[in-house]
Design a protein around this motif. Structure first.
Motif, PDB file in Angstrom:
ATOM      1  N   HIS A  25       0.833  -1.207   0.000  1.00  0.00           N
ATOM      2  CA  HIS A  25       0.000   0.000   0.000  1.00  0.00           C
ATOM      3  C   HIS A  25       0.867   1.255   0.000  1.00  0.00           C
ATOM      4  O   HIS A  25       0.609   2.232  -0.736  1.00  0.00           O
ATOM      5  CB  HIS A  25      -0.913  -0.017   1.223  1.00  0.00           C
ATOM      6  N   MET A  68      -4.073   0.401  -4.971  1.00  0.00           N
ATOM      7  CA  MET A  68      -4.220  -0.769  -4.088  1.00  0.00           C
ATOM      8  C   MET A  68      -5.677  -1.224  -4.036  1.00  0.00           C
ATOM      9  O   MET A  68      -5.969  -2.416  -4.089  1.00  0.00           O
ATOM     10  CB  MET A  68      -3.723  -0.419  -2.685  1.00  0.00           C
ATOM     11  N   THR A 120      -3.254   4.325  -2.240  1.00  0.00           N
ATOM     12  CA  THR A 120      -4.579   3.799  -1.910  1.00  0.00           C
ATOM     13  C   THR A 120      -5.408   3.476  -3.133  1.00  0.00           C
ATOM     14  O   THR A 120      -6.039   2.425  -3.230  1.00  0.00           O
ATOM     15  CB  THR A 120      -5.332   4.814  -1.024  1.00  0.00           C
TER      16      THR A 120
END
Length: 943
Positions: free
Chosen positions: A665, A673, A670
């Motif tokens: 991550h 991911m 974000t």
């Protein structure tokens, strides 16, 4: 494949209604088609509608094809008015918009809001809605209005009929009407000119028929929901007032209720209740008449008088919190539960004295004593509200519990009640009990009935014929006072009202619904045997849930109630599976079992909050665990045993996985991911990843520890030993480190259990049905805690509420295990100085904490730390359910659908379970942490 018009209807609505809102299979039509009554019909199609546009579309398509359609809100109705063998339209839990007037004098509510939710909105303004049925926590506004449900305190002056301001409707042909809008009324006048003229003609005809008008006025001086609200024809002149008030109590046979606007009523903050015991039911009834006369003359202020006969008292005498002296009463003692309310405490004191003076001429078994203690009068009312289900819980398995709902003129109350009791004896219903809203002459009587035997059905029929003649003919009372006509009194309307009034009701039905598609068979039913048909079986399935009477009180507490099944649905499904197995239909039973897996097993959080709402404490979560255990394969059992025997290795693996996920991550961010893991989830079924997922953690067991006389055993849960903070979190320290800081600040010497990495309360195993492994880990932990605490001499703290609850349930010894809330209040608060922060905070009480009775204590602890504490009223279980939130994130999302809105304004957020906090953070956008973080932040040592 459906036949003819039904298939065409299905194909048409599927173009606009989401497929996951339409059900035609046996399992879903069965469970969604079941209500709280003792009747059952199996719908061909069940549709959940999210809004009025969907409802309008569905009604129009049904109207085109003349297909019968029935509307359902919460399904807590008791008279069979919410079932169908055709199309059942259910208002989904998204149908919950509301609007409150600036001066709080009225509130507009969509049909899927519960009465409790409405009152929660109004509570801070010392207001409430008028109707107050015993089922108010579960009953929805659509049903409350459609049945003109009343209850304990509202009588006939504050029910839906009397407090209605305006209403939004969808008529049988799909036309919308808003009686608060001149534009809507003008359009309706243009489109339905003949309808309105005919309606006014019916009203005029009624007003000019002196005998009929007199009958109506007399009948509605007491509670009456038997038939249509004919009083609308004489009470109002404006055609839209007449129309809207006819809808109240019409049970979905005239129109769909899209929105109700109620004039709000005062909810006085000061209340006092007394449980008053009389030597017999006659004296109690005479006392009621005396109170009623004094109230009507303005001599006293009394808000409610509830009667409980001797058998009712006996049915609850063993319940927790009930006074022991109940067991000492003879077989005639009858109770009145009396409540009075006031704005000022001094007025309340005067009112209780006035009531005592009014009753001074009556001999009571015990002295009259009013209580203003919330916990005491709340218990009284909880017991009263739970009488009906409590009776159902002690019935013989396979039989049905029946509740009837009559009202007598107050001057005949004692005589009529004694005659009712004599009819119980005449027909052999020796267990029947009476309770109810005595101030209004409204009694419920409850008895058990076997519908599996024709002789028993004949006995029931003969009994009902005697009762209806006694109530309606001899005493000129109401056969239905507040539960609605439904199917079980539709055959007796003409008996109560006479032919002229019945013909008027039939004219109203034909005017509103000329094709007869709206809820046929309810209210207007020419079959004199209707009350004996379509009777619902209640077969045995499992000792854990066999006492359930399918009342539906549990449903608002269930985190899966908006996406799959509720506890009631799960029990209904399992009963049908068991029934099929008993009669040898194993193939069909197996098909239902497989269809049940996702809705019944996978999306059950096993939080057991249903048991807190159930009047008899049924825990459907326990049933789910039992059923999960039955499905465990030998291979799965071996894997679980390996994990239990190598627990530290398992935790190490978890740490590696969490650290790896957080490392990736940090590299890709974000957005990427989330997209990548979502794709993996779709392709491989991997657990959901979230930015709120904690990183892996290894705790330091060898911290500096000061010797002290105050020793505390600290057991950090396996979750808090494994999970640190996420990249989303604003906190840097782990829960373990924060807990150690708080304890040391408070002057405790901390003792950790030996071989800590191998210890677990067993919950990860028990929730999945691995009972043997759960017991193994629980026993191992108990032994370790007994040893380190010197057999319970030192208090024991676990930093996670669910684990604490599991230990309390599983441990054989009586050692006391504390979770953070109670521990802080009992041991920490007095040792530290607290300084409140000005930032608004929100808290989430976990299911375990609620079941331990810690919700109010959590609020108290939070208020020691902050000047503003936000408690979301509609958020119960978070639905994360340990690791279930990773594999079935839709459960967590649905359970917390209102969280973000209801925590608006909060800056900090706290709970007492790490996994719950993951889901709470994900759905709210707030950083949820343990309450121990707040305690640590707001406190300092006194030294």
């Amino acid at each position: 494949m459906l036949e003819g018009n039904y298939q065409e209807f299905l194909e048409t609505i599927s173009e606009k209604i989401k497929k996951n809102q339409i059900f035609t299979d046996k399992l879903h039509t069965l469970v969604y088609g079941t209500d709280a009554s003792f009747y059952r019909l199996l719908p061909k199609i069940v549709i959940k509608a999210d809004n009025s546009d969907e409802v309008q579309f569905i009604i129009k398509e049904a109207y085109k094809r003349a297909l019968p359609i029935t509307f359902r809100a919460a399904g807590t109705s008791l008279s069979g008015q919410a079932i169908s063998d055709s199309i059942l339209l259910i208002t989904s839990r998204k149908f919950t918009n509301f609007k409150l007037a600036d001066d709080k004098s009225y509130i507009s509510l969509e049909p899927a809001l519960t009465g409790e939710q409405a009152n929660n909105i109004l509570k801070e303004f010392n207001k409430k809605i008028g109707p107050d049925p015993a089922s108010i926590n579960a009953a929805m506004i659509g049903g409350i209005a459609a049945n003109n449900a009343s209850g304990m305190c509202c009588g006939i002056s504050q029910n839906s009929y009397k407090t209605l301001k305006s209403i939004k409707l969808i008529m049988a042909d799909g036309t919308k009407l808003d009686t608060s809008s001149e534009k809507s009324k003008k359009r309706f006048r243009h489109q339905h000119k003949e309808f309105l003229e005919n309606l006014k003609e019916l009203a005029s005809k009624t007003k000019h028929d002196k005998e009929l008008k007199s009958l109506i006025e007399r009948k509605f001086k007491i509670k009456n929901t038997c038939g249509y609200s004919l009083n609308a024809l004489v009470d109002y002149e404006d055609e839209f007032d007449i129309l809207s008030h006819l809808i109240i109590g019409s049970e979905g046979t005239l129109a769909f209720i899209e929105e109700v606007t109620y004039n709000t009523v005062e909810d006085y903050p000061n209340k006092a209740s007394a449980l008053i015991f009389f030597e017999n039911i006659k004296d109690a009834c005479n006392a009621v008449s005396k109170i009623k006369l004094a109230k009507d003359d303005g001599k006293i202020i009394v808000d409610a008088v509830e009667l409980m006969d001797n058998k009712a008292l006996k049915s609850v005498q063993d319940k927790e919190g009930m006074p022991s002296y109940l067991k000492e009463f003879d077989s005639e003692v009858t109770a009145l539960l009396v409540e009075t309310r006031a704005n000022l405490k001094k007025d309340l004191k005067t009112q209780t004295k006035d009531i005592e003076n009014i009753l001074s001429e009556f001999k009571t078994v015990r002295p009259i004593k009013f209580t203003t203690k919330v916990e005491e009068y709340t218990l009284f009312w909880k017991i009263r509200k739970g009488l009906f289900p409590a009776v159902g819980a002690i019935r013989k398995i396979g039989t049905t519990v029946i509740i009837e709902d009559v009202a007598y003129p107050i001057e005949s109350l004692a005589e009529a009640t004694l005659e009712l009791q004599s009819l119980f004896e005449k027909h052999g219903y020796h267990e029947a009990l009476i309770f109810g809203h005595a101030l209004e002459g409204n009694f419920h009587f409850v008895f058990t009935q076997d519908f599996n035997d024709q002789k028993e059905i004949k006995r029931y029929d003969e009994f009902m014929n005697d009762v209806t003649n006694s109530v309606a003919v001899k005493y000129q009372g109401s056969l239905k006072a507040e539960h609605g006509t439904g199917r079980n009194m539709a055959a007796f309307i003409e008996l109560e009202w006479g032919k002229t009034a019945f013909d008027m009701m039939e004219s109203i039905k034909n005017l509103f619904d000329p094709t007869g598609i709206l809820n046929p068979g309810v209210i207007i039913n020419h079959d004199k045997q209707a009350h004996l048909k379509n009777l619902k079986p209640l077969p045995a399935t499992n000792d854990l849930v066999d006492t359930c009477i399918e009342c539906g009180f549990c449903e608002p507490m269930c985190p899966s109630n908006a996406i799959t099944f509720t506890p009631r649905h799960r029990i209904v499904a399992n009963r049908e599976i068991s029934r099929l197995e008993v009669i040898g239909e194993q193939k069909e039973a197996d098909e239902l079992k497989e269809a049940y897996v996702y809705d019944g097993l996978e999306t059950c959080a096993t939080c057991s909050l249903c048991s807190t709402a159930c009047p008899v404490g049924i825990d459907t979560g326990a049933l789910t665990k039992y059923l999960r255990h039955e499905r465990i394969t030998p291979t799965q059992d071996k894997v679980a045993t390996f994990i239990a025997n190598n627990f530290s290795t398992t935790l190490s693996g978890m740490r590696v996985g969490l650290k790896s996920a957080n490392f990736v991550h940090s590299l890709i961010g974000t957005s990427l991911m989330t997209g990548m893991t979502n794709n993996f989830r779709k392709l491989l079924g991997t657990p959901k990843w979230s930015a709120t997922l904690p990183s892996g953690l290894s705790i330091n067991e060898k911290f500096t520890n000061k010797a002290s006389d105050k020793k505390i055993v600290y057991f950090p849960s396996c979750i808090s030993r494994t999970m640190g903070q996420s990249s989303f979190s604003q906190e840097e320290k782990s829960l373990y480190d924060v807990t150690v800081e708080v304890l040391q600040k408070a002057g405790f010497e901390i003792v950790l259990p030996k071989a800590l990495e191998e210890l677990c309360c067993g919950m990860p195993f028990s929730s999945k049905g691995f009972t043997k492994q759960a017991e193994q880990k629980s026993t191992q932990l108990e032994k370790a805690l007994l040893e380190v605490s010197n057999n319970g001499e030192y208090p024991i703290l676990c930093d996670t509420s669910p684990c604490t609850k599991k230990m309390q349930e599983s441990f054989i010894s009586d050692i006391k295990i504390y979770e953070p809330i109670e521990f802080c209040l009992d041991y920490v608060v007095n040792e530290l100085e607290f300084t409140k922060i000005d930032e608004p905070i929100t808290i989430h009480t976990t299911c375990s904490s609620r079941k331990m009775g810690l919700h109010e204590k959590f609020i108290a602890l939070a208020k020691l730390c902050s000047n503003e504490v936000i408690v979301p009223a509609d958020v119960k279980c978070c639905g994360f359910a340990g690791d279930r939130g990773f594999n079935f994130p839709e459960l967590n999302k649905s359970a917390l659908s209102s969280l973000k809105e209801q925590t608006s304004g909060a800056k900090l957020a706290f709970s007492t379970s790490k996994t719950c906090e993951i889901g709470l953070s994900e759905e709210s956008g707030l950083d949820y942490n343990s309450i121990l973080y707040l305690v640590n932040r707001c406190s300092s040592s006194k030294i």
